[in-house]
Each structure stands twice: as C-alpha cells, then as structure tokens.
Design an enzyme around this catalytic site. Structure first.
Site, mmCIF file in Angstrom:
data_model
loop_
_atom_site.group_PDB
_atom_site.id
_atom_site.type_symbol
_atom_site.label_atom_id
_atom_site.label_comp_id
_atom_site.label_asym_id
_atom_site.label_seq_id
_atom_site.Cartn_x
_atom_site.Cartn_y
_atom_site.Cartn_z
ATOM 1 C CE LYS A 120 10.603 0.120 -3.227
ATOM 2 N NZ LYS A 120 11.347 1.368 -2.925
ATOM 3 C CG ASP A 138 9.041 4.653 -6.699
ATOM 4 O OD1 ASP A 138 7.951 5.201 -6.977
ATOM 5 O OD2 ASP A 138 10.061 4.790 -7.401
#
Length: 214
Positions: A120, A138
């Site tokens: 991420k 997220d």
C-alpha cells in the site's frame, strides 16, 4: 458494476475534484515516503503536525540519520506506534543512503524492500510522487469499493486487483485519491452520508442513510 456506471462514477468524482491529491503534507518524494510510513494507524492531520516540525530540521535520509532514533522520537512521539516507526524510518534512511544514493527508488520491488513499506505504501509513493497509475487500497477504498459494488473483494489485494481491471485508463492516475477522499468524507464507516453523495444512484449499497426526519 457495469462499465457505463463505472465511467459515470469517476466522471462525477472528477467533476467535483478535478485535481485530487493526498492530504499528507510533503514537498519531495522522500518527505512523502516518511509521511506515509508514519501514517499507518494514524491520521493525516496528526502526521502533518509532526512533520511540520520535523522537516525544517531534517528532510533528507542523511539528516534523519544524523538525528538518530532518540532525536527522531522527539518529533514523532505524538504519533501512534512511534517506537516501531522510528526504527523503520531510521532503517529505511540507512538503506536509501547506502543503496540508492539518498534518493527514493521508483520501482515497486525496491520500495517494498524498505522497512515499514508494504504494498500500500509503495503504491501511494509510486502514484503520488511519481505519477504512476497505481491504486493503494486502504480501509476507506476497501469500504467504498465493496459498498458501491465498484470492485467487491474479501481482501485488500482482491479489491486492488479488481480495481486494476475495472477502472478506465483515463481515471487511473487519480482514482486512488478520489476513492479515499470519498470514503473519508462521504462514504464514512459508521454512517455514510448518502443523501449528499454524488454517486448515490450508481451505488449498490443496500442500507443507504436518509435525511433526518425522512
């Protein structure tokens, strides 16, 4: 969600915010990298308060190494999990100096090899610092993708892979920012603000909220 709806969804989000970007404050790829590492399980507001004091003093890998762990802690001790983050930032800075000439690498493999940097974080840096059409999933994007029916999946990686397939090329560069901001301010976790949602009619969420008194 059918392709025509996907296109309309992003068209509307783009109309509302033609030039979206991260809410983390930064001026260089390195500042962004550090801010994203610090933002894990913390708010952007909290990270910005800390980096506002840190970056005028140390905003390069070598400068942060010169601070050392104890020196860095003084700036970021207000951020959750700061002890672990201090170790990761220091270790990352050491690798950047020793292996990358102090620069932030532009490859996913090299980024993910840095302490405290997962997929991420790498996606955020690649997208926001270097303009790559990556999508960092997220909790906000995971929620929006599943609620709306845009890219349902049981895991973060499944959602990312689905988004890679369904998001049209013209929206890819900014899709990450549109979706995260939509999740943060409209499609909120506990009570989504459906009455003011620009994509309400395109959304598959079954439990839409209504206006007070309705």
């Amino acid at each position: 969600m059918k392709r025509d709806k996907v296109i309309e969804l992003f068209r509307r989000l783009r109309e509302l915010n033609p030039h979206p970007t991260t809410e983390l404050d930064y001026s260089t790829p390195f500042e962004l990298l550090v801010a994203v590492i610090l933002s894990a399980q913390a708010t952007d507001v909290g990270v910005n308060k800390a980096t506002k004091k840190l970056y005028p003093v140390a905003n390069t890998p070598q400068a942060i190494l010169d601070l050392g762990e104890d020196g860095l802690k003084r700036y970021i001790s207000t951020i959750g999990l700061y002890n672990a983050k201090v170790k990761n930032v220091i270790a990352t800075c050491r690798i950047l100096v020793e292996r990358h000439g102090g620069d932030v690498p532009r490859s996913r493999e090299a980024l993910e090899a840095l302490p405290g940097v997962g997929r991420k974080t790498a996606n955020v840096v690649l997208n926001t610092a270097f303009g790559e059409p990556t999508i960092a999933v997220d909790t906000h994007i995971f929620r929006v993708a599943n609620r709306t029916g845009l890219a349902p999946g049981e895991t973060v990686r499944a959602v990312e892979d689905k988004l890679d397939k369904v998001v049209p090329d013209e929206f890819r560069k900014d899709a990450h920012h549109w979706l995260i901001l939509h999740g943060r301010y409209v499609c909120k976790a506990r009570k989504p603000d459906c009455p003011v949602c620009a994509i309400n009619d395109l959304c598959a969420y079954r439990h839409k909220t209504v206006t007070s008194g309705a």
